[in-house]
Design a protein around this motif. Structure first.
Motif, PDB file in Angstrom:
ATOM      1  N   ARG C  52      12.504  70.762  89.308  1.00  0.00           N
ATOM      2  CA  ARG C  52      11.814  69.480  89.431  1.00  0.00           C
ATOM      3  C   ARG C  52      11.523  68.887  88.056  1.00  0.00           C
ATOM      4  NH1 ARG C  52      12.560  66.633  93.366  1.00  0.00           N
ATOM      5  NH2 ARG C  52      12.866  65.027  91.816  1.00  0.00           N
ATOM      6  N   VAL C  53      10.993  69.741  87.148  1.00  0.00           N
ATOM      7  CA  VAL C  53      10.678  69.272  85.800  1.00  0.00           C
ATOM      8  C   VAL C  53      11.953  68.810  85.108  1.00  0.00           C
ATOM      9  CG1 VAL C  53       9.923  69.998  83.521  1.00  0.00           C
ATOM     10  CG2 VAL C  53       8.588  70.630  85.519  1.00  0.00           C
ATOM     11  N   TYR C  54      13.010  69.582  85.277  1.00  0.00           N
ATOM     12  CA  TYR C  54      14.299  69.244  84.681  1.00  0.00           C
ATOM     13  C   TYR C  54      14.754  67.866  85.147  1.00  0.00           C
ATOM     14  CZ  TYR C  54      19.470  69.349  84.673  1.00  0.00           C
ATOM     15  OH  TYR C  54      20.801  69.047  84.571  1.00  0.00           O
ATOM     16  N   VAL C  55      14.806  67.669  86.476  1.00  0.00           N
ATOM     17  CA  VAL C  55      15.288  66.404  87.011  1.00  0.00           C
ATOM     18  C   VAL C  55      14.394  65.252  86.564  1.00  0.00           C
ATOM     19  CG1 VAL C  55      15.619  65.073  89.113  1.00  0.00           C
ATOM     20  CG2 VAL C  55      16.437  67.413  89.000  1.00  0.00           C
ATOM     21  N   ASP C  56      13.085  65.420  86.685  1.00  0.00           N
ATOM     22  CA  ASP C  56      12.175  64.332  86.352  1.00  0.00           C
ATOM     23  C   ASP C  56      12.162  64.013  84.865  1.00  0.00           C
ATOM     24  OD1 ASP C  56       9.657  65.078  88.916  1.00  0.00           O
ATOM     25  OD2 ASP C  56      11.577  64.008  88.960  1.00  0.00           O
ATOM     26  N   THR C  57      12.419  65.018  84.023  1.00  0.00           N
ATOM     27  CA  THR C  57      12.482  64.743  82.591  1.00  0.00           C
ATOM     28  C   THR C  57      13.718  63.913  82.264  1.00  0.00           C
ATOM     29  OG1 THR C  57      11.448  66.873  82.165  1.00  0.00           O
ATOM     30  CG2 THR C  57      12.494  65.762  80.302  1.00  0.00           C
ATOM     31  N   MET C  58      14.850  64.307  82.817  1.00  0.00           N
ATOM     32  CA  MET C  58      16.083  63.575  82.517  1.00  0.00           C
ATOM     33  C   MET C  58      16.013  62.139  83.000  1.00  0.00           C
ATOM     34  SD  MET C  58      17.767  65.491  80.742  1.00  0.00           S
ATOM     35  CE  MET C  58      16.743  66.818  80.191  1.00  0.00           C
ATOM     36  N   ARG C  59      15.174  61.907  84.032  1.00  0.00           N
ATOM     37  CA  ARG C  59      15.026  60.539  84.526  1.00  0.00           C
ATOM     38  C   ARG C  59      14.314  59.655  83.526  1.00  0.00           C
ATOM     39  NH1 ARG C  59      12.791  60.917  90.534  1.00  0.00           N
ATOM     40  NH2 ARG C  59      14.770  61.095  91.610  1.00  0.00           N
ATOM     41  N   GLY C  60      13.577  60.260  82.614  1.00  0.00           N
ATOM     42  CA  GLY C  60      12.702  59.470  81.756  1.00  0.00           C
ATOM     43  C   GLY C  60      13.196  59.264  80.340  1.00  0.00           C
ATOM     44  N   ILE C  61      14.338  59.885  79.988  1.00  0.00           N
ATOM     45  CA  ILE C  61      14.826  59.653  78.630  1.00  0.00           C
ATOM     46  C   ILE C  61      16.249  59.112  78.661  1.00  0.00           C
ATOM     47  CG2 ILE C  61      13.358  61.395  77.567  1.00  0.00           C
ATOM     48  CD1 ILE C  61      15.533  63.324  77.593  1.00  0.00           C
ATOM     49  N   PRO C  62      16.590  58.303  77.653  1.00  0.00           N
ATOM     50  CA  PRO C  62      17.930  57.736  77.621  1.00  0.00           C
ATOM     51  C   PRO C  62      18.962  58.786  77.217  1.00  0.00           C
ATOM     52  CG  PRO C  62      16.388  56.510  76.229  1.00  0.00           C
ATOM     53  CD  PRO C  62      15.742  57.791  76.587  1.00  0.00           C
ATOM     54  N   GLN C  63      20.172  58.629  77.735  1.00  0.00           N
ATOM     55  CA  GLN C  63      21.225  59.611  77.458  1.00  0.00           C
ATOM     56  C   GLN C  63      21.546  59.663  75.973  1.00  0.00           C
ATOM     57  OE1 GLN C  63      24.409  59.913  80.382  1.00  0.00           O
ATOM     58  NE2 GLN C  63      23.559  58.119  81.408  1.00  0.00           N
ATOM     59  N   LEU C  64      21.501  58.504  75.332  1.00  0.00           N
ATOM     60  CA  LEU C  64      21.836  58.443  73.917  1.00  0.00           C
ATOM     61  C   LEU C  64      20.911  59.331  73.083  1.00  0.00           C
ATOM     62  CD1 LEU C  64      23.687  57.170  71.891  1.00  0.00           C
ATOM     63  CD2 LEU C  64      22.116  55.246  71.682  1.00  0.00           C
ATOM     64  N   VAL C  65      19.641  59.322  73.436  1.00  0.00           N
ATOM     65  CA  VAL C  65      18.660  60.118  72.691  1.00  0.00           C
ATOM     66  C   VAL C  65      19.007  61.604  72.781  1.00  0.00           C
ATOM     67  CG1 VAL C  65      16.250  60.846  72.643  1.00  0.00           C
ATOM     68  CG2 VAL C  65      16.817  58.434  72.870  1.00  0.00           C
ATOM     69  N   LEU C  66      19.416  62.046  73.963  1.00  0.00           N
ATOM     70  CA  LEU C  66      19.770  63.456  74.117  1.00  0.00           C
ATOM     71  C   LEU C  66      21.022  63.798  73.315  1.00  0.00           C
ATOM     72  CD1 LEU C  66      18.640  65.890  75.497  1.00  0.00           C
ATOM     73  CD2 LEU C  66      20.210  65.508  77.399  1.00  0.00           C
ATOM     74  N   ILE C  67      21.985  62.857  73.321  1.00  0.00           N
ATOM     75  CA  ILE C  67      23.210  63.087  72.542  1.00  0.00           C
ATOM     76  C   ILE C  67      22.867  63.261  71.067  1.00  0.00           C
ATOM     77  CG2 ILE C  67      25.378  62.088  71.750  1.00  0.00           C
ATOM     78  CD1 ILE C  67      25.681  60.721  74.399  1.00  0.00           C
ATOM     79  N   PHE C  68      22.069  62.342  70.554  1.00  0.00           N
ATOM     80  CA  PHE C  68      21.672  62.428  69.143  1.00  0.00           C
ATOM     81  C   PHE C  68      20.900  63.708  68.885  1.00  0.00           C
ATOM     82  CE2 PHE C  68      23.654  58.829  68.094  1.00  0.00           C
ATOM     83  CZ  PHE C  68      22.998  57.610  68.102  1.00  0.00           C
ATOM     84  N   ALA C  69      19.969  64.021  69.804  1.00  0.00           N
ATOM     85  CA  ALA C  69      19.123  65.201  69.606  1.00  0.00           C
ATOM     86  C   ALA C  69      19.977  66.456  69.475  1.00  0.00           C
ATOM     87  CB  ALA C  69      18.146  65.335  70.772  1.00  0.00           C
ATOM     88  N   ILE C  70      20.987  66.581  70.331  1.00  0.00           N
ATOM     89  CA  ILE C  70      21.829  67.777  70.269  1.00  0.00           C
ATOM     90  C   ILE C  70      22.737  67.734  69.045  1.00  0.00           C
ATOM     91  CG2 ILE C  70      23.694  69.038  71.399  1.00  0.00           C
ATOM     92  CD1 ILE C  70      22.467  68.458  74.039  1.00  0.00           C
ATOM     93  N   PHE C  71      23.333  66.571  68.807  1.00  0.00           N
ATOM     94  CA  PHE C  71      24.296  66.476  67.711  1.00  0.00           C
ATOM     95  C   PHE C  71      23.652  66.729  66.355  1.00  0.00           C
ATOM     96  CE2 PHE C  71      28.022  65.521  65.574  1.00  0.00           C
ATOM     97  CZ  PHE C  71      27.853  64.513  64.642  1.00  0.00           C
ATOM     98  N   TYR C  72      22.437  66.163  66.164  1.00  0.00           N
ATOM     99  CA  TYR C  72      21.763  66.343  64.883  1.00  0.00           C
ATOM    100  C   TYR C  72      20.844  67.547  64.894  1.00  0.00           C
ATOM    101  CZ  TYR C  72      23.420  61.657  63.816  1.00  0.00           C
ATOM    102  OH  TYR C  72      24.203  60.570  63.584  1.00  0.00           O
ATOM    103  N   GLY C  73      20.363  67.872  66.076  1.00  0.00           N
ATOM    104  CA  GLY C  73      19.338  68.910  66.160  1.00  0.00           C
ATOM    105  C   GLY C  73      19.886  70.327  66.104  1.00  0.00           C
TER     106      GLY C  73
END
Lengths: 257, 220, 213
Positions: C52-73
């Motif tokens: 539930r937390v997983y699904v609801d979290t992904m609903r609240g952030i933009p995909q681009l932010v996650l891409i950047f977070a992984i690529f740079y992080g």
């Protein structure tokens, strides 16, 4: 045609290939209360809906207060009038629906006022006065600010009646106004309709409420399969039915009468 | 072990907040313009002549099947090359997002219009309202109440889509993150905070939406 | 027109990358989504909570932010990732959340009576899932999943922002070089449209086959 509010001659209405109304003649003088009864599918609701042009008709003529409804004559043919003209004509014919159809996003007062301000073009305070007075007359003075969702079925229908009557129409059409109500709420609506009749309003009422028909109607019209089979004074219709079909129809009601 | 250093993020927090509010502002504008587009298109599709209906269908299918990024680039890079260089990067983005959302909103409104009960429209006819009055006083108010949940979800989507504005250097929240990283390279901290900001905002909007629904949504 | 032909190979290569990314994301995402969906439906409460937390979290952030977070992080944490892998990872996480909800919604929408009847004739849990639940759920899940596929293809364009040379990036490079913006953006639009429209058409076909209600 003088003195007759509604004149229907040879009315024919088809839905595709099926003929719903097969030549109906009816004249309603001012102040008369005509109750239309008959089995379902007899065309009584369709007849009503043609009078205020919610339904088109293909043959015959309907005149309300001398004006041809929905069309203009052009060399013997019927040409459909533009929507704005039809809208204007509808302002003079009041209709009460089986499912009330109150505007859910407006209070009772706003429901009644909408036609007064936008169609009758009354100034707001005058519209409010008239609307309030009509809502008081149907017994809902304490529900002016209520939304339809907060009202019972009987109350909603009374607002609907006020909404139609406040427009000061030439004739009121009631399309099974109490059929969708719980039994204990039917009385309050019939009471309002009775008061309206006593005040001289010309009314066409489609209903199954035989006690109302007998007590309030001036003339009963019995329809079956798209034609008027028999009509007359209530006493005559209920006690001395002439046709077999009417006798059979009345047979269903002997228990409740 | 990664050493967390939150200072750079919190020193620049105002930058992030400004970006956040810009994002919301963009989303609001795009929703408003897109709604206008969508309303016109929906009515056009429902009751317009055939060429209009085809045009709307083309718009809806076209805009919904291509990436938003492509639309953004087309407006920002493409239009100036054919002589239309009126829009700066911010307004290019708003415009592109409005066109994109308009396509989705057209379908939402179209379903909403169809859902307005025939009985209510007939009641409008019966008291003598003409066509335009019926649309204005009955159809549109009722339609908005019916589609309110969908409208709200669209707004939240639009807000998330504003992150793409960073691609053309519009200073919204994601761009703010990029800028802080360029200077300080505390990527983990920055993206954690930015992610949280988006999350909290989306849920705040959703909560506000539920309140709105309670007040306005249709009990038919 | 020679410009188009000259750029042909570049466009084709970009198209291929887009398709690769899309397929990878869809496969990985569906895998994650099935696990997530089943967890939401049938998991013990800790598992359900995580899902539930997983699904609801992904609903609240933009995909681009996650891409950047992984690529740079990830590199900052010591994990070396290429741009394309970062993109696929991020988009799969999103796709997984989407698919989880699609599966949950599809199964939840089946009337309770079906399971009651299945229990009534003595089927055990696995049998109920297999013979009663899934066939019906499939009819509702399939169209939504096809929508997800279309969204994945569109989202794949985001990897161009971490310099992966997909269709989007290829077109940008060509436009930068030749200045024929209208022409090449139109080409890109046509290609994306063709892909997505095809997917939707297949979806409609599948929907007709599996619609029982």
């Amino acid at each position: 045609m003088t003195g007759k509010v509604v004149v229907i001659q040879g009315l024919v209405k088809r839905f595709g290939a099926q003929e719903i109304l097969c030549g109906v003649d009816l004249e309603v003088p001012k102040g008369e209360v005509v109750v239309i009864v008959g089995p379902s599918g007899s065309g009584k609701t369709t007849l009503l809906r043609c009078i205020n042009f919610l339904e088109e008709y293909q043959g015959g003529r309907i005149h309300v207060d001398g004006q041809l409804v929905g069309y203009r004559e052009s060399g013997g043919r019927l040409v459909r009038l533009p929507d704005s003209v039809i809208a204007g004509m509808r302002a003079d014919v009041g209709m009460v629906f089986q499912s009330f159809n109150l505007f859910p996003h407006m209070t009772a007062l706003e429901n009644v006022m909408l036609g007064l301000t936008r169609v009758r073009k009354l100034p707001p305070h005058e519209a409010e006065e008239r609307a309030t007075s009509w809502l008081e007359r149907v017994g809902l003075e304490d529900k002016l600010q209520a939304y339809p969702a907060q009202l019972s079925g009987g109350q909603q229908q009374r607002v609907a009646i006020a909404r139609a009557v406040a427009m000061e129409p030439k004739v009121m059409l009631f399309d099974e106004a109490t059929s969708a109500l719980d039994p204990e709420l039917v009385g309050e609506v019939l009471g309002v309709m009775e008061n309206l009749a006593h005040s001289g309003m010309t009314m066409l009422v489609v209903t199954h409420e035989m006690r109302f028909a007998r007590g309030v109607g001036h003339r009963i019209v019995f329809m079956d399969k798209g034609v008027i089979v028999e009509q007359g004074a209530p006493r005559q219709i209920f006690e001395q039915p002439q046709s077999e079909r009417l006798t059979a129809f009345l047979g269903h009601f002997t228990k409740t009468m | 072990m990664y050493q967390f250093n939150w200072r750079p993020v919190f020193d620049n927090f105002d930058l992030l907040l400004k970006g956040l509010s810009l994002g919301i502002g963009i989303a609001v504008l795009a929703l408003a313009i897109g709604s206008l587009l969508g309303l016109v298109a929906a009515f056009g599709r429902a009751s317009g002549p055939r060429p209009i209906r085809l045009l709307v269908a083309g718009y809806v299918e076209g805009a919904r099947n291509i990436p938003l990024l492509l639309l953004i680039y087309f407006v920002y890079f493409g239009l100036p090359l054919i002589g239309i260089s009126v829009l700066d990067n911010l307004w290019s983005f708003v415009f592109a997002l409005a066109i994109y959302s308009g396509a989705y909103l057209t379908e939402i409104f179209r379903a909403g219009i169809e859902a307005v009960s025939k009985g209510h429209i007939e009641a409008g006819k019966a008291i003598g309202l003409n066509r335009w009055q019926r649309i204005r006083f009955v159809t549109i108010p009722l339609m908005f109440r019916i589609v309110l949940p969908s409208l709200g979800n669209t707004f939240i989507s639009l807000f998330k889509d504003t992150s793409l504005a960073s691609a053309i250097a519009v200073p919204e929240l994601t761009y703010g993150a990029i800028r802080i990283n360029v200077n300080t390279w505390r990527v983990i901290e920055v993206y954690l905070v930015v992610g949280l900001l988006y999350l909290v905002t989306c849920y705040a909007i959703a909560g506000g939406l539920r309140l709105l629904e309670r007040r306005f949504a249709m009990i038919r | 027109m020679d410009v188009v032909i000259a750029s042909g190979p570049l466009i084709l290569r970009g198209l291929l990358v887009t398709l690769e990314v899309s397929v990878a994301v869809l496969l990985l995402g569906t895998l994650i989504g099935v696990m997530g969906g089943l967890s939401l439906l049938y998991g013990a409460w800790p598992l359900r909570l995580i899902a539930r937390v997983y699904v609801d979290t992904m609903r609240g952030i933009p995909q681009l932010v996650l891409i950047f977070a992984i690529f740079y992080g990830f590199p900052a944490l010591g994990l070396q990732v290429s741009a394309i892998v970062a993109g696929i990872l991020a988009l799969s996480v999103f796709c997984g959340a989407h698919v989880s909800e699609v599966i949950r919604g599809g199964v939840d929408s089946i009337p309770r009576g079906q399971m009651d009847a299945a229990q009534g004739i003595g089927l055990n849990f696995a049998q109920r899932l297999r013979y009663v639940m899934f066939p019906q759920a499939l009819g509702r899940i399939l169209p939504a999943w096809v929508n997800t596929a279309v969204e994945v293809v569109k989202a794949s364009s985001l990897v161009s922002l971490v310099s992966v040379v997909d269709l989007m990036m290829a077109i940008q490079q060509i436009v930068g070089r030749t200045r024929e913006a209208l022409l090449f953006y139109a080409v890109a639009a046509l290609l994306y449209f063709a892909i997505n429209y095809t997917i939707s058409a297949i979806g409609v076909r599948l929907e007709k086959r599996y619609a029982y209600t």
